[in-house]
Design a protein around this motif. Structure first.
Motif, PDB file in Angstrom:
ATOM      1  N   THR A  90      61.879  71.469  33.761  1.00  0.00           N
ATOM      2  CA  THR A  90      60.709  72.341  33.762  1.00  0.00           C
ATOM      3  C   THR A  90      59.409  71.577  33.528  1.00  0.00           C
ATOM      4  O   THR A  90      58.371  72.173  33.337  1.00  0.00           O
ATOM      5  CB  THR A  90      60.841  73.414  32.665  1.00  0.00           C
ATOM      6  OG1 THR A  90      61.074  72.777  31.406  1.00  0.00           O
ATOM      7  CG2 THR A  90      61.970  74.364  32.965  1.00  0.00           C
ATOM      8  N   ILE A  91      59.450  70.242  33.529  1.00  0.00           N
ATOM      9  CA  ILE A  91      58.246  69.463  33.278  1.00  0.00           C
ATOM     10  C   ILE A  91      57.674  68.945  34.586  1.00  0.00           C
ATOM     11  O   ILE A  91      58.369  68.320  35.370  1.00  0.00           O
ATOM     12  CB  ILE A  91      58.544  68.259  32.348  1.00  0.00           C
ATOM     13  CG1 ILE A  91      59.138  68.756  31.016  1.00  0.00           C
ATOM     14  CG2 ILE A  91      57.294  67.449  32.103  1.00  0.00           C
ATOM     15  CD1 ILE A  91      58.226  69.640  30.211  1.00  0.00           C
ATOM     16  N   ILE A  92      56.411  69.203  34.826  1.00  0.00           N
ATOM     17  CA  ILE A  92      55.800  68.712  36.045  1.00  0.00           C
ATOM     18  C   ILE A  92      55.172  67.352  35.804  1.00  0.00           C
ATOM     19  O   ILE A  92      55.181  66.850  34.689  1.00  0.00           O
ATOM     20  CB  ILE A  92      54.781  69.719  36.605  1.00  0.00           C
ATOM     21  CG1 ILE A  92      53.644  69.938  35.617  1.00  0.00           C
ATOM     22  CG2 ILE A  92      55.435  71.029  36.928  1.00  0.00           C
ATOM     23  CD1 ILE A  92      52.579  70.882  36.145  1.00  0.00           C
ATOM     24  N   GLU A  93      54.577  66.763  36.862  1.00  0.00           N
ATOM     25  CA  GLU A  93      54.271  65.334  36.817  1.00  0.00           C
ATOM     26  C   GLU A  93      53.271  64.920  35.756  1.00  0.00           C
ATOM     27  O   GLU A  93      53.288  63.810  35.275  1.00  0.00           O
ATOM     28  CB  GLU A  93      53.764  64.862  38.195  1.00  0.00           C
ATOM     29  CG  GLU A  93      52.325  65.211  38.525  1.00  0.00           C
ATOM     30  CD  GLU A  93      52.193  66.623  39.073  1.00  0.00           C
ATOM     31  OE1 GLU A  93      51.063  67.015  39.384  1.00  0.00           O
ATOM     32  OE2 GLU A  93      53.210  67.330  39.178  1.00  0.00           O
ATOM     33  N   ASP A  94      52.383  65.827  35.318  1.00  0.00           N
ATOM     34  CA  ASP A  94      51.402  65.425  34.316  1.00  0.00           C
ATOM     35  C   ASP A  94      51.822  65.822  32.907  1.00  0.00           C
ATOM     36  O   ASP A  94      51.026  65.799  31.980  1.00  0.00           O
ATOM     37  CB  ASP A  94      50.028  66.014  34.643  1.00  0.00           C
ATOM     38  CG  ASP A  94      50.059  67.530  34.722  1.00  0.00           C
ATOM     39  OD1 ASP A  94      51.143  68.099  34.469  1.00  0.00           O
ATOM     40  OD2 ASP A  94      49.025  68.137  35.024  1.00  0.00           O
ATOM     41  N   GLY A  95      53.085  66.200  32.719  1.00  0.00           N
ATOM     42  CA  GLY A  95      53.603  66.524  31.404  1.00  0.00           C
ATOM     43  C   GLY A  95      53.376  67.954  30.976  1.00  0.00           C
ATOM     44  O   GLY A  95      53.798  68.363  29.904  1.00  0.00           O
ATOM     45  N   GLU A 128      54.043  71.910  30.876  1.00  0.00           N
ATOM     46  CA  GLU A 128      55.203  72.766  31.107  1.00  0.00           C
ATOM     47  C   GLU A 128      54.744  74.139  31.567  1.00  0.00           C
ATOM     48  O   GLU A 128      53.773  74.673  31.072  1.00  0.00           O
ATOM     49  CB  GLU A 128      56.009  72.902  29.821  1.00  0.00           C
ATOM     50  CG  GLU A 128      57.318  73.645  30.027  1.00  0.00           C
ATOM     51  CD  GLU A 128      58.227  73.553  28.822  1.00  0.00           C
ATOM     52  OE1 GLU A 128      59.210  74.293  28.781  1.00  0.00           O
ATOM     53  OE2 GLU A 128      57.936  72.737  27.938  1.00  0.00           O
ATOM     54  N   PHE A 129      55.446  74.704  32.544  1.00  0.00           N
ATOM     55  CA  PHE A 129      55.079  76.026  33.028  1.00  0.00           C
ATOM     56  C   PHE A 129      56.287  76.933  33.045  1.00  0.00           C
ATOM     57  O   PHE A 129      57.423  76.482  33.053  1.00  0.00           O
ATOM     58  CB  PHE A 129      54.463  75.957  34.432  1.00  0.00           C
ATOM     59  CG  PHE A 129      55.390  75.391  35.472  1.00  0.00           C
ATOM     60  CD1 PHE A 129      56.357  76.190  36.068  1.00  0.00           C
ATOM     61  CD2 PHE A 129      55.297  74.066  35.855  1.00  0.00           C
ATOM     62  CE1 PHE A 129      57.210  75.677  37.026  1.00  0.00           C
ATOM     63  CE2 PHE A 129      56.152  73.542  36.819  1.00  0.00           C
ATOM     64  CZ  PHE A 129      57.110  74.360  37.400  1.00  0.00           C
ATOM     65  N   ALA A 185      61.694  78.921  48.097  1.00  0.00           N
ATOM     66  CA  ALA A 185      62.824  78.226  47.460  1.00  0.00           C
ATOM     67  C   ALA A 185      62.460  77.749  46.061  1.00  0.00           C
ATOM     68  O   ALA A 185      63.256  77.878  45.119  1.00  0.00           O
ATOM     69  CB  ALA A 185      63.251  77.039  48.328  1.00  0.00           C
ATOM     70  N   LEU A 186      61.250  77.209  45.900  1.00  0.00           N
ATOM     71  CA  LEU A 186      60.809  76.706  44.592  1.00  0.00           C
ATOM     72  C   LEU A 186      60.681  77.830  43.574  1.00  0.00           C
ATOM     73  O   LEU A 186      61.131  77.701  42.424  1.00  0.00           O
ATOM     74  CB  LEU A 186      59.465  75.980  44.732  1.00  0.00           C
ATOM     75  CG  LEU A 186      59.467  74.646  45.470  1.00  0.00           C
ATOM     76  CD1 LEU A 186      58.041  74.151  45.677  1.00  0.00           C
ATOM     77  CD2 LEU A 186      60.283  73.597  44.717  1.00  0.00           C
ATOM     78  N   SER A 246      52.851  71.873  44.130  1.00  0.00           N
ATOM     79  CA  SER A 246      52.884  73.185  44.783  1.00  0.00           C
ATOM     80  C   SER A 246      53.114  74.301  43.766  1.00  0.00           C
ATOM     81  O   SER A 246      52.473  75.361  43.826  1.00  0.00           O
ATOM     82  CB  SER A 246      54.004  73.221  45.835  1.00  0.00           C
ATOM     83  OG  SER A 246      53.748  72.306  46.868  1.00  0.00           O
ATOM     84  N   MET A 247      54.041  74.055  42.812  1.00  0.00           N
ATOM     85  CA  MET A 247      54.302  75.065  41.792  1.00  0.00           C
ATOM     86  C   MET A 247      53.124  75.233  40.845  1.00  0.00           C
ATOM     87  O   MET A 247      52.817  76.337  40.404  1.00  0.00           O
ATOM     88  CB  MET A 247      55.559  74.681  41.001  1.00  0.00           C
ATOM     89  CG  MET A 247      56.856  75.020  41.714  1.00  0.00           C
ATOM     90  SD  MET A 247      57.021  76.785  42.088  1.00  0.00           S
ATOM     91  CE  MET A 247      57.069  77.471  40.438  1.00  0.00           C
TER      92      MET A 247
END
Length: 308
Positions: free
Chosen positions: A170-175, A177-178, A230-231, A297-298
């Protein structure tokens, strides 16, 4: 005294102690003897209470103490709602602590050597002929070629992902969380701040959240919808599972929404029903993209969702 009786007794103590803290004048909310004594009593009872309602709290010792300390000053509601607030905070932090521990333990597993060799042959074959090994049609062809089943190939790929990474899903590239189950409307309406949906385990609330997600999805560009479907579906199922929501209910609620009617979303749901929910990175690969692109994208979608 049974567990339920102990739980109820502790809840009364926690509410009473927090009420006493709440009644302290603002200028006395410092390191006074009275404040320190009440804070210690509150922490002790919350620890005992957490042990009654959560599993594996031993992995979250630091997180529990941080929750208690932060809650004393950050909670702005009335004392009778404090238990709901601290419950959600603790549940989130204990879940994350256990997920980190699980990810660490998974990373210590070794991919079975024979299975790794077979999968390497498949990957090299796919690369040689310019095929995407995550594509179902490619997997069907490989199943015939290697005298196996497409589902087994998908499971091998999943196993490799689980044993080769420590990254949380659940962690995106810049750290940052969403969560799709964290919505502006719910948190503002309840007055608890930025809360996870898990405390509001009511179908009406879930329907509202899914409707907001679907409305936001329908307003996205057509060319991005198959990828985004899908995402979004993957993220919803992943969070619903972690929140211990009834999975059949979730599937029934989302299947008639626009975002879940795309072939790609249906593929995610089929994988999920086989206990092989793809990672965000795997979904990106279905479309010839990478995890960074999926995360971006998310994040864009989440920004639109939170502002709707």
């Amino acid at each position: 005294m049974d567990k339920n009786q102990q739980k109820e007794k502790l809840e009364k103590k926690i509410t009473k102690t927090f009420s006493e803290l709440f009644l302290l004048k603002e200028e006395n909310k410092t390191a006074t003897e009275e404040f320190s004594s009440l804070k210690t009593k509150l922490a002790e009872n919350i620890w005992k209470w957490a042990a009654c309602i959560f599993e594996k709290i031993e992995n979250a010792g630091q997180e529990i103490m941080e929750c208690i300390n932060l809650s004393i000053n950050s909670f702005k509601g009335s004392p009778d709602k404090y238990l709901a607030y601290i419950y959600v905070s603790l549940k989130n932090e204990i879940r994350r602590a256990n997920e980190k521990q699980k990810a660490f333990e998974s990373s210590q597993m070794k991919f079975p050597e024979k299975k790794q060799q077979v999968l390497n042959h498949m990957i090299r074959w796919a690369e040689q002929y310019g095929k995407n090994i995550y594509d179902p049609h490619t997997q069907e062809g490989l199943a015939v070629l290697f005298n196996t089943e497409a589902d087994k190939i998908n499971r091998l790929l999943y196993l490799r992902e689980r044993t080769n990474t420590l990254k949380e899903k659940t962690i995106i590239e810049d750290g940052e969380e969403f969560s799709l189950l964290e919505t502006k409307s719910v948190s503002e309406e309840k007055g608890y701040g930025n809360l996870d949906f898990t405390f509001f385990e009511k179908t009406e609330s879930l329907l509202e959240i899914i409707k907001n997600i679907n409305d936001t999805f329908e307003n996205t560009q057509e060319r991005t919808k198959p990828y985004l479907s899908a995402l979004v579906t993957r993220q919803l199922l992943f969070e619903a599972e972690n929140a211990n929501l009834e999975i059949k209910t979730i599937l029934n609620l989302i299947e008639n929404n626009t975002f879940a009617k795309y072939t790609e979303a249906k593929r995610v749901m089929e994988c999920f029903e086989k206990d092989a929910l793809p990672t965000q990175e795997e979904v990106a690969r279905w479309f010839g993209r990478d995890k960074t692109d999926a995360s971006r994208s998310m994040k864009t979608f989440m920004n639109k969702l939170s502002s709707s």
